[in-house]
Write an enzyme that holds these catalytic residues in place. Structure first.
Site, PDB file in Angstrom:
ATOM      1  N   ASP A  34      35.420  17.846 -41.096  1.00 47.54           N
ATOM      2  CA  ASP A  34      34.878  18.838 -40.156  1.00 47.54           C
ATOM      3  C   ASP A  34      33.602  19.476 -40.691  1.00 47.54           C
ATOM      4  OD1 ASP A  34      37.124  18.249 -38.831  1.00 47.54           O
ATOM      5  OD2 ASP A  34      38.026  20.260 -38.907  1.00 47.54           O
ATOM      6  N   GLU A  36      31.235  18.299 -42.372  1.00 48.23           N
ATOM      7  CA  GLU A  36      30.035  17.488 -42.164  1.00 48.23           C
ATOM      8  C   GLU A  36      29.541  17.666 -40.723  1.00 48.23           C
ATOM      9  OE1 GLU A  36      27.976  16.135 -43.859  1.00 48.23           O
ATOM     10  OE2 GLU A  36      26.953  14.572 -42.711  1.00 48.23           O
ATOM     11  N   TYR A  37      30.472  17.674 -39.798  1.00 50.69           N
ATOM     12  CA  TYR A  37      30.128  17.893 -38.390  1.00 50.69           C
ATOM     13  C   TYR A  37      29.455  19.263 -38.232  1.00 50.69           C
ATOM     14  CZ  TYR A  37      30.879  18.526 -33.355  1.00 50.69           C
ATOM     15  OH  TYR A  37      30.706  18.753 -32.016  1.00 50.69           O
ATOM     16  N   LEU A  84      48.265  12.024  -3.952  1.00 44.74           N
ATOM     17  CA  LEU A  84      49.221  10.923  -3.810  1.00 44.74           C
ATOM     18  C   LEU A  84      50.474  11.377  -3.075  1.00 44.74           C
ATOM     19  CD1 LEU A  84      49.089   9.521  -7.455  1.00 44.74           C
ATOM     20  CD2 LEU A  84      47.941   8.619  -5.430  1.00 44.74           C
ATOM     21  N   GLU A 113      51.132   4.910 -15.002  1.00 41.53           N
ATOM     22  CA  GLU A 113      50.456   5.872 -15.882  1.00 41.53           C
ATOM     23  C   GLU A 113      51.250   7.157 -15.917  1.00 41.53           C
ATOM     24  OE1 GLU A 113      46.499   6.653 -14.367  1.00 41.53           O
ATOM     25  OE2 GLU A 113      46.337   4.513 -13.959  1.00 41.53           O
ATOM     26  N   LYS A 115      51.669  10.980 -15.315  1.00 41.05           N
ATOM     27  CA  LYS A 115      51.061  11.923 -14.373  1.00 41.05           C
ATOM     28  C   LYS A 115      50.843  13.236 -15.129  1.00 41.05           C
ATOM     29  CE  LYS A 115      51.486  13.745  -9.712  1.00 41.05           C
ATOM     30  NZ  LYS A 115      51.244  15.134 -10.017  1.00 41.05           N
ATOM     31  N   ASP A 117      49.994  16.911 -16.048  1.00 40.89           N
ATOM     32  CA  ASP A 117      50.185  18.143 -15.285  1.00 40.89           C
ATOM     33  C   ASP A 117      49.034  19.112 -15.564  1.00 40.89           C
ATOM     34  OD1 ASP A 117      51.319  19.902 -13.590  1.00 40.89           O
ATOM     35  OD2 ASP A 117      53.016  20.419 -14.871  1.00 40.89           O
ATOM     36  N   GLU A 170      42.180  14.274 -14.972  1.00 41.99           N
ATOM     37  CA  GLU A 170      42.966  15.496 -14.983  1.00 41.99           C
ATOM     38  C   GLU A 170      42.588  16.324 -16.203  1.00 41.99           C
ATOM     39  OE1 GLU A 170      44.958  15.610 -12.374  1.00 41.99           O
ATOM     40  OE2 GLU A 170      46.544  17.072 -12.802  1.00 41.99           O
ATOM     41  N   TYR A 222      41.266   8.885 -15.136  1.00 44.87           N
ATOM     42  CA  TYR A 222      42.145   7.814 -14.638  1.00 44.87           C
ATOM     43  C   TYR A 222      41.608   7.065 -13.432  1.00 44.87           C
ATOM     44  CZ  TYR A 222      43.448  11.788 -11.694  1.00 44.87           C
ATOM     45  OH  TYR A 222      43.413  12.866 -10.864  1.00 44.87           O
ATOM     46  N   LYS A 310      57.879  11.940  -9.134  1.00 45.93           N
ATOM     47  CA  LYS A 310      57.936  13.272  -9.742  1.00 45.93           C
ATOM     48  C   LYS A 310      59.253  13.468 -10.489  1.00 45.93           C
ATOM     49  CE  LYS A 310      55.466  16.436  -8.691  1.00 45.93           C
ATOM     50  NZ  LYS A 310      54.713  17.131  -7.703  1.00 45.93           N
ATOM     51  N   CYS A 404      85.021  50.028 -14.844  1.00 46.98           N
ATOM     52  CA  CYS A 404      85.303  48.594 -14.844  1.00 46.98           C
ATOM     53  C   CYS A 404      85.528  48.107 -13.408  1.00 46.98           C
ATOM     54  CB  CYS A 404      86.539  48.313 -15.689  1.00 46.98           C
ATOM     55  SG  CYS A 404      87.062  46.591 -15.591  1.00 46.98           S
ATOM     56  N   CYS A 407      89.487  47.159 -13.291  1.00 47.29           N
ATOM     57  CA  CYS A 407      90.598  48.101 -13.466  1.00 47.29           C
ATOM     58  C   CYS A 407      90.171  49.549 -13.331  1.00 47.29           C
ATOM     59  CB  CYS A 407      91.280  47.880 -14.809  1.00 47.29           C
ATOM     60  SG  CYS A 407      90.256  48.379 -16.192  1.00 47.29           S
ATOM     61  N   CYS A 422      84.800  47.178 -21.125  1.00 49.51           N
ATOM     62  CA  CYS A 422      86.008  47.822 -20.647  1.00 49.51           C
ATOM     63  C   CYS A 422      86.971  47.752 -21.829  1.00 49.51           C
ATOM     64  CB  CYS A 422      86.569  47.027 -19.460  1.00 49.51           C
ATOM     65  SG  CYS A 422      88.254  47.480 -19.076  1.00 49.51           S
ATOM     66  N   CYS A 427      93.581  45.579 -18.846  1.00 49.79           N
ATOM     67  CA  CYS A 427      92.665  45.235 -17.745  1.00 49.79           C
ATOM     68  C   CYS A 427      92.987  43.828 -17.236  1.00 49.79           C
ATOM     69  CB  CYS A 427      91.223  45.311 -18.235  1.00 49.79           C
ATOM     70  SG  CYS A 427      90.057  44.635 -17.052  1.00 49.79           S
TER      71      CYS A 427
HETATM   72  S1  IVH Z   1      45.657   8.921  -9.352  1.00 52.18           S
HETATM   73  C1  IVH Z   1      44.000   9.080  -4.758  1.00 52.18           C
HETATM   74  N1  IVH Z   1      46.578   9.149 -11.777  1.00 52.18           N
HETATM   75  O1  IVH Z   1      48.261  13.900  -9.572  1.00 52.18           O
HETATM   76  C2  IVH Z   1      44.478   9.964  -5.824  1.00 52.18           C
HETATM   77  N2  IVH Z   1      46.528  11.083 -10.423  1.00 52.18           N
HETATM   78  O2  IVH Z   1      48.446  13.731  -6.071  1.00 52.18           O
HETATM   79  C3  IVH Z   1      44.461   9.262  -7.118  1.00 52.18           C
HETATM   80  N3  IVH Z   1      47.320  13.103 -11.552  1.00 52.18           N
HETATM   81  O3  IVH Z   1      45.873  15.381  -7.698  1.00 52.18           O
HETATM   82  C4  IVH Z   1      45.144  10.054  -8.157  1.00 52.18           C
HETATM   83  N4  IVH Z   1      47.743  12.180 -13.477  1.00 52.18           N
HETATM   84  O4  IVH Z   1      45.299  15.270 -10.078  1.00 52.18           O
HETATM   85  C5  IVH Z   1      46.317   9.780 -10.628  1.00 52.18           C
HETATM   86  N5  IVH Z   1      47.310   9.196 -13.970  1.00 52.18           N
HETATM   87  C6  IVH Z   1      47.057   9.831 -12.825  1.00 52.18           C
HETATM   88  C7  IVH Z   1      47.290  11.210 -12.671  1.00 52.18           C
HETATM   89  C8  IVH Z   1      47.025  11.792 -11.433  1.00 52.18           C
HETATM   90  C9  IVH Z   1      47.745  13.299 -12.787  1.00 52.18           C
HETATM   91  C10 IVH Z   1      47.254  14.130 -10.496  1.00 52.18           C
HETATM   92  C11 IVH Z   1      45.983  14.123  -9.729  1.00 52.18           C
HETATM   93  C12 IVH Z   1      46.362  14.215  -8.256  1.00 52.18           C
HETATM   94  C13 IVH Z   1      47.856  14.295  -8.298  1.00 52.18           C
HETATM   95  C14 IVH Z   1      48.480  13.306  -7.350  1.00 52.18           C
END
Ligand code: IVH
Length: 668
Positions: A34, A36-37, A84, A113, A115, A117, A170, A222, A310, A404, A407, A422, A427
C-alpha cells in the site's frame, strides 16, 4: 521539473496507479505494498499542484470530486434498464425452463450468476473513459451519480480498450464496510442502517461525494447496455469481455446445461451464501446465446430470457397486533408479540418472544406498530425494530401487568433480574409449564405427552403435579380429544417405561431452580439415590465440584418443602425409579458422548468455530459429519443464515441446535 518532464511523468503515474488500483480492487491481488501506491499518489498530487493544467478528469486524484452537488441531474437511459421477473421455489423455475424450451427448443445453455443485493447502476464509457454513471431510477430515467460512482475504486476511470459503450451492474456495500460504518454511527449516536443494501443506497444518494468515498462501496458488472458491434455473441462471452476490459465481474458465474444443474447451483449457493463477504438475495439465470435472447425478447417489464430466483426473505415487515403474556415454569412472565402472519425464511411466523419489559422499552415497541421481523440464527423469530415512521397515532403503549395473568397474585421483580415473576408456588400456569418440562425429552421423556395433551389433562383437573401422571387411568385418557385406543395404549406404555429412567432424568424433570441437565447428572452420580440427596446438607452439597452456593441453597430449600416431600413419596409409591443407573460421566466421555454414532450436518455460518473445527471436534467425540440432510440425519447444527438444509431438517423433525448449544455440548 520542466513541463514536458512533468507531463510524461503524469502519464506514467496514471498508468502505474491505475494498474495497482486494478490489481488491488478488481483482482484482489495487489503486487505492491500500500505504501508504494500512496507514494505514487503523493507524487502525482505534488506534480498536479505545481502544474494545475495537467489535472484531467481521468486523473486518479479526481476520484473524490471537489464540490457537493445541490441536486442530481436526470439521465435518460439509452437502452431502458429493465428488471427481472422473480421465481420463488423450484416449481416456478421449472415453469421458466418449460417456457424457454417451448419458444426455442432444447438446444441452449444457461448462465447462472449470484444476484448481488445492492443497487442497479449504469456506467457509460466514451473512448475508454468513464464519463457518466447513473441509477436505474424508473428504468427510463435515472439520476447522474457519476461523482459518487467515481469514488468506487474498482470502477476503472479508463478501460483497457478505447471503447464507447454502456455497462451495467450492481453497486453494493461489502459486509465489512457495513459493519464498520454502523459501528461508527453507533458511537456517534446516529441512526443505524438496517442492512448493507440500504447503506449502499444511502451512500450513493449523498450529494457530497466525500461521504460516498468514506463508505467503501464496491461493484460487480454483469451486463452490456447494447451489444451493437462489440462482437460478443453469448452472455458468458460478454462477462469474459468485461473482465478483460478491466471491469470487476463476479467470478462465481457458471454455465448450466439443464434446469437440474441450475437447481444444484442454487442449492450450493444457498448453503455457501453466509460465507460471502457481500449480501446476495438470489440467483440470476440467463439464456447464454444473445441470438436466442433476441428471439425470446421481452415482456413489458422484463426479459423472457432471464429470471431471478429469490432466496426466501429473511427479514420482513409485519404488524404487531397484540402482546400476549405467558407464565413460565419458574414464574417468569414473558411477553410475546402477536404478529400478522408473514413468511420468513420459508415458514409462517405469527409470534415472537419479546423477552421482557426492558426490551420492549429499548426497542420502543407499541401495540399496533409495524415491525421488522427476522429469524435469529434462522430459527427463532425476533422483532428487529419498529418502523416508527409508519406510526399513525393509533398505536398504544404497552404496560406489563402488576398481577399474574394466571393466578392474580402480585408480581415481583427480584433484585438484579430484568424479569417479572409470579412467586406463588401454586400458580396453575407454573404448574402446567412444570408438567410440560417434566415429560420433555431430556427429562422423563414420555412420548405422546406433548404440550396439548398436558394442557387438556390439566384443564380436566386430571393432573396437578408430576406424580398424578403415574396414576392416570385408561378410561380417563380415552375421554380426551383425539385420543383413540391405540394412542392411549402407547401413552400408558411410555408412562410405564419412564418409571425406570435413571435418577438424573427425574432430578432434571423436577425443575429445581438452577439444576440443569448437567447438574442433575453430577448430583445423581454423586448421591446415587434420591434419599441420599434429600439427606444432604447445604454444606455437603457445596463440596461437590460444579455445585455452587446458589444451587446448594436452591436444592436444600426445595427438599425442605412439605409439598415436595409428598410429591417424592407419591412418585416412589407409583414405582418411579429413584436411583442412578447411568454410566459414570468420566466413563461416558471415553465410551461415548452425546455425539457418538450420530450423523450430524453443519449448516449456515458459525461465529466462534470454523466449519472444519466444528467437524473435527464432533468427530473426535464419535459423531459423523455429513453434507446433506436426510432421514438418517440425527442432528443439524444451524448457524446464521442457514437455508434449505435447515428447512429440510425442520420438515423432517430432526433435532436442531444453534452454535451456542453446540459449544456447550463440546465443552462438557
Ligand atoms: S441481470 C434486464 N444480473 O437484480 C435486467 N441483475 O431485477 C438484467 N441484480 O435490478 C439484470 N445481480 O439490479 C442481473 N447478476 C445479476 C444481478 C442482477 C443483481 C439486480 C439488478 C436488477 C435486479 C433484477
Amino acid at each position: 521539473m520542466d513541463r514536458e518532464t512533468a507531463q510524461n511523468r503524469v502519464k506514467e503515474l496514471h498508468n502505474l496507479i491505475n494498474q495497482y488500483n486494478y490489481e488491488y480492487h478488481v483482482l484482489d491481488n495487489p503486487s505492491v505494498p500500500d505504501a508504494e501506491y500512496d507514494r505514487l499518489m503523493r507524487e502525482l498530487t505534488e506534480i498536479e499542484s505545481e502544474f494545475p493544467d495537467l489535472v484531467t478528469p481521468e486523473s486518479p486524484t479526481q476520484r473524490v470530486g471537489g464540490e457537493a452537488l445541490s441536486a442530481f441531474e436526470k439521465v435518460e437511459h439509452r437502452t431502458p434498464m429493465l428488471s427481472l421477473a422473480n421465481a420463488f421455489g423450484e416449481a416456478s423455475l421449472r415453469d421458466f425452463d418449460r417456457r424457454i424450451r417451448q419458444a426455442i427448443g432444447d438446444d441452449f445453455t444457461y448462465v447462472c450468476e449470484l444476484k448481488i443485493d445492492g443497487l442497479a447502476v449504469s456506467l457509460q464509457y466514451e473512448d475508454g473513459l468513464f464519463v457518466l454513471g447513473s441509477t436505474r431510477g424508473d428504468g427510463t430515467v435515472g439520476e447522474n451519480i457519476t461523482a459518487n460512482l467515481k469514488t468506487i475504486r474498482s470502477i476503472p476511470i479508463r478501460l483497457k480498450e478505447d471503447l464507447t459503450f454502456e455497462v451495467r451492474g450492481e453497486a453494493y456495500m461489502p459486509r465489512k464496510s457495513f459493519e464498520r460504518l454502523n459501528k461508527e454511527r453507533e458511537k456517534k449516536g446516529e441512526m443505524l442502517f438496517a442492512n448493507p443494501r440500504n447503506a449502499a443506497a444511502g451512500s450513493l444518494r449523498q450529494l457530497d461525494p466525500r461521504i460516498a468515498a468514506s463508505r467503501h462501496l464496491d461493484i460487480f458488472l454483469y451486463g452490456i447496455g447494447n451489444y451493437g458491434s462489440l462482437g460478443v455473441d453469448t452472455h458468458s462471452g460478454a462477462l469474459e469481455y468485461l473482465a478483460k476490459l478491466g471491469l470487476k465481474v463476479n467470478k462465481e458465474w457458471r454455465k448450466c446445461q439443464t434446469i437440474d444443474d441450475v437447481i444444484e447451483y442454487i442449492d450450493t449457493w444457498t448453503e455457501k451464501r453466509p460465507d460471502l463477504d457481500y449480501d446476495i438475495d438470489g440467483i440470476v439465470i440467463k439464456v447464454d446465446s444473445i441470438e436466442q435472447q433476441d428471439r425470446l425478447g421481452f415482456t413489458a417489464k422484463s426479459p423472457r430470457w432471464a429470471i431471478a430466483y429469490k432466496f426466501p426473505a429473511e427479514e420482513v415487515v409485519t404488524r404487531l397486533t397484540d402482546i400476549e403474556l405467558s407464565v413460565g415454569r419458574t414464574g417468569v412472565i414473558t411477553p410475546t408479540a402477536i404478529l400478522e402472519p408473514v413468511q420468513v425464511a420459508g415458514t409462517t411466523v405469527q409470534r415472537a418472544s419479546l423477552h421482557n419489559e426492558d426490551l420492549i422499552r429499548e426497542k420502543d415497541i407499541m401495540l399496533g406498530d409495524w415491525v421488522i421481523v427476522k429469524k435469529a440464527g434462522d430459527i427463532i423469530p425476533e422483532v428487529v425494530n419498529v418502523l416508527t415512521e409508519r406510526r399513525t397515532g393509533e398505536e398504544t403503549v404497552f404496560h406489563m401487568p402488576t398481577h399474574c395473568p394466571a393466578c392474580d397474585s402480585d408480581l415481583v421483580r427480584l433484585e438484579g433480574e430484568v424479569a417479572l415473576r409470579c412467586i406463588n408456588p401454586k400458580c396453575p400456569a407454573q404448574r402446567r409449564e412444570g408438567l410440560i418440562h417434566f415429560v420433555s425429552r431430556n427429562a422423563m421423556n414420555i412420548d405422546g405427552l406433548g404440550e396439548k395433551v398436558i394442557g387438556q389433562l390439566f384443564e380436566h383437573e386430571l393432573i396437578r403435579d408430576p406424580a398424578d401422571i403415574y396414576f392416570l387411568k385408561k378410561e380417563q385418557l380415552l375421554e380426551l380429544e383425539r385420543m383413540g385406543e391405540k394412542s392411549v395404549n402407547n401413552l400408558l406404555a411410555a408412562i410405564e417405561k419412564s418409571k425406570s429412567n435413571s435418577l438424573e432424568k427425574l432430578l432434571f424433570g423436577l425443575g429445581i431452580r438452577h439444576v440443569g441437565e448437567r447438574a442433575a447428572k453430577v448430583l445423581a452420580e454423586h448421591y446415587e439415590t434420591m434419599d441420599n440427596l434429600i439427606a444432604a446438607s447445604r454444606d455437603d452439597l457445596v463440596t461437590i465440584p460444579e455445585v455452587g452456593e446458589k444451587m446448594s441453597d436452591s436444592i436444600a430449600t426445595y427438599f425442605e418443602s412439605e409439598e415436595v416431600e409428598e410429591l417424592i413419596s407419591e412418585l416412589k409409591s407409583a414405582g418411579v425409579n429413584m436411583t442412578y443407573k447411568g454410566p459414570r460421566i468420566s466413563e461416558a466421555a471415553e465410551s461415548g458422548s452425546i455425539f457418538s454414532n450420530k450423523t450430524v450436518v453443519l449448516t449456515g455460518k458459525l461465529e466462534k468455530l470454523t466449519r472444519n473445527e466444528a467437524k473435527e471436534k464432533i468427530e473426535a467425540l464419535g459423531g459423523q459429519v455429513t453434507g446433506s440432510v436426510s432421514k438418517k440425519t440425527d442432528l443439524v447444527i444451524a448457524g446464521e443464515d442457514a437455508g434449505s438444509k435447515l428447512t429440510k431438517a425442520q420438515e423432517l423433525n430432526i433435532e436442531i441446535w444453534d452454535e451456542e448449544k453446540l459449544l456447550e455440548e463440546l465443552n462438557r
